[in-house]
Design an enzyme around this catalytic site. Sequence first.
Site, PDB file in Angstrom:
ATOM      1  N   ASN A  10      22.787 -50.411 -60.509  1.00  0.00           N
ATOM      2  CA  ASN A  10      21.344 -50.583 -60.315  1.00  0.00           C
ATOM      3  C   ASN A  10      20.809 -51.309 -61.542  1.00  0.00           C
ATOM      4  OD1 ASN A  10      18.616 -50.364 -59.928  1.00  0.00           O
ATOM      5  ND2 ASN A  10      18.505 -48.147 -60.270  1.00  0.00           N
ATOM      6  N   TRP A  11      20.483 -52.582 -61.358  1.00  0.00           N
ATOM      7  CA  TRP A  11      20.071 -53.393 -62.516  1.00  0.00           C
ATOM      8  C   TRP A  11      18.606 -53.178 -62.874  1.00  0.00           C
ATOM      9  CZ3 TRP A  11      22.734 -58.737 -61.084  1.00  0.00           C
ATOM     10  CH2 TRP A  11      24.122 -58.554 -61.044  1.00  0.00           C
ATOM     11  N   LYS A  12      17.901 -52.412 -62.086  1.00  0.00           N
ATOM     12  CA  LYS A  12      16.485 -52.088 -62.343  1.00  0.00           C
ATOM     13  C   LYS A  12      15.692 -53.362 -62.659  1.00  0.00           C
ATOM     14  CE  LYS A  12      17.915 -47.613 -64.029  1.00  0.00           C
ATOM     15  NZ  LYS A  12      17.462 -46.338 -64.525  1.00  0.00           N
ATOM     16  N   HIS A  98      15.057 -43.664 -55.066  1.00  0.00           N
ATOM     17  CA  HIS A  98      15.450 -43.553 -56.479  1.00  0.00           C
ATOM     18  C   HIS A  98      14.396 -42.733 -57.224  1.00  0.00           C
ATOM     19  CE1 HIS A  98      16.321 -44.624 -60.629  1.00  0.00           C
ATOM     20  NE2 HIS A  98      17.537 -44.900 -60.207  1.00  0.00           N
ATOM     21  N   GLU A 100      12.972 -43.105 -59.952  1.00  0.00           N
ATOM     22  CA  GLU A 100      11.851 -43.880 -60.523  1.00  0.00           C
ATOM     23  C   GLU A 100      10.825 -44.213 -59.435  1.00  0.00           C
ATOM     24  OE1 GLU A 100      14.368 -46.764 -62.469  1.00  0.00           O
ATOM     25  OE2 GLU A 100      15.059 -45.150 -63.768  1.00  0.00           O
ATOM     26  N   GLU A 170      21.468 -37.739 -58.338  1.00  0.00           N
ATOM     27  CA  GLU A 170      21.098 -38.214 -59.667  1.00  0.00           C
ATOM     28  C   GLU A 170      20.091 -37.253 -60.291  1.00  0.00           C
ATOM     29  OE1 GLU A 170      21.666 -42.723 -60.008  1.00  0.00           O
ATOM     30  OE2 GLU A 170      19.758 -42.431 -59.011  1.00  0.00           O
ATOM     31  N   GLY A 176      19.152 -42.505 -67.531  1.00  0.00           N
ATOM     32  CA  GLY A 176      18.695 -43.321 -68.648  1.00  0.00           C
ATOM     33  C   GLY A 176      18.471 -42.541 -69.935  1.00  0.00           C
ATOM     34  N   SER A 216      23.505 -41.623 -66.501  1.00  0.00           N
ATOM     35  CA  SER A 216      24.196 -41.922 -67.753  1.00  0.00           C
ATOM     36  C   SER A 216      25.725 -41.965 -67.623  1.00  0.00           C
ATOM     37  CB  SER A 216      23.773 -40.928 -68.848  1.00  0.00           C
ATOM     38  OG  SER A 216      22.379 -41.037 -69.080  1.00  0.00           O
ATOM     39  N   GLY A 237      23.214 -47.179 -63.879  1.00  0.00           N
ATOM     40  CA  GLY A 237      22.094 -47.983 -64.349  1.00  0.00           C
ATOM     41  C   GLY A 237      22.501 -48.788 -65.576  1.00  0.00           C
ATOM     42  N   GLY A 238      22.177 -48.245 -66.750  1.00  0.00           N
ATOM     43  CA  GLY A 238      22.384 -48.961 -68.023  1.00  0.00           C
ATOM     44  C   GLY A 238      23.762 -49.601 -68.167  1.00  0.00           C
TER      45      GLY A 238
HETATM   46  C1  PEP Z   1      20.117 -45.128 -62.153  1.00  0.00           C
HETATM   47  O1  PEP Z   1      19.260 -45.946 -62.429  1.00  0.00           O
HETATM   48  O2  PEP Z   1      20.292 -44.818 -60.963  1.00  0.00           O
HETATM   49  C2  PEP Z   1      20.907 -44.523 -63.231  1.00  0.00           C
HETATM   50  C3  PEP Z   1      21.780 -43.604 -62.921  1.00  0.00           C
HETATM   51  O3  PEP Z   1      20.669 -44.979 -64.507  1.00  0.00           O
HETATM   52  P1  PEP Z   1      21.558 -44.661 -65.839  1.00  0.00           P
HETATM   53  O4  PEP Z   1      23.000 -44.879 -65.452  1.00  0.00           O
HETATM   54  O5  PEP Z   1      21.078 -45.623 -66.855  1.00  0.00           O
HETATM   55  O6  PEP Z   1      21.301 -43.225 -66.189  1.00  0.00           O
END
Ligand code: PEP
Length: 260
Positions: A10-12, A98, A100, A170, A176, A216, A237-238
């Site tokens: 997920n490049w957000k 998600h 967010e 999640e 994040g 994470s 994500g990251g």
């Molecule tokens: C996400 O955005 O779904 C996510 C899991 O982010 P991160 O891996 O950065 O925690």
Amino acid sequence: MKRKPTVFGNWKLHNTLKDSEELARAIIDGAAPYADRCHVGFAPVFTALCTVAEHTRKSTTCTLLAQNGYPKPNGAFTGEVSFSLIKDVGCTGVLVGHSERRHLFGESDELVGEKVESALQTGLTVVLCLGETLDEREAGHTWEVVDRQLTSAMFHVPPALRDKVIIAYEPVWAIGTGKTATPLQAQEVHALIRKRIEENWLAESAQSTVILYGGSVNAKNAQELFSQPDIDGALVGGASLKPESFLEIIKAAAESAATK
Ligand code: PEP
């Protein structure tokens, strides 16, 4: 039934068009050796989908996802993008619910349910994201929250579309933040999700539904998470923004298949 390990990025809200294209190419090339053992995909920003689709269309390695969508086919909905346009541009799947979207943009369980239905009817694969906040976990409400999100979004899905649903557990406190759920904390919730799918759908659906962990995940913790029986991969994500770390996670997922 064996479930194929799956890793989605997920490049957000990151990357210019050029950066997205470069990242997509690096992942498509780097993931090629794992293509038969791991389902890989990524979700760039909307403005990069069309360009990145030119690469994923030619690739047998990676699929293209959108980060969100709107459950109406067209009309006076300024700023929104329908699931049919997402499919039209070349996506095969979409993230729905998600954290967010739920917490920053106020998406209710009801709206998430409408999105799941609309995306599936359009022919997209849905990655249904759910998870509890830190307050909810500390108050002992983790399962109550996850079960509510799961039930409201998923269990009206007709049998013919059930194999198009992927779940991403999640925990909000792990997204994040650098705080990962321990493999056992994640496994516990994944097993409960699978049990609930069995109760509401069928044992067969429960065994075939892919359940990802997100929060994470990185090159260091991926292997241990993927060794758990009900963790079938990750939504990242990251660490999905750097090809080296994302490819390490893909490798760990591909290798986990041999141990399950
Ligand atoms: C996400 O955005 O779904 C996510 C899991 O982010 P991160 O891996 O950065 O925690």
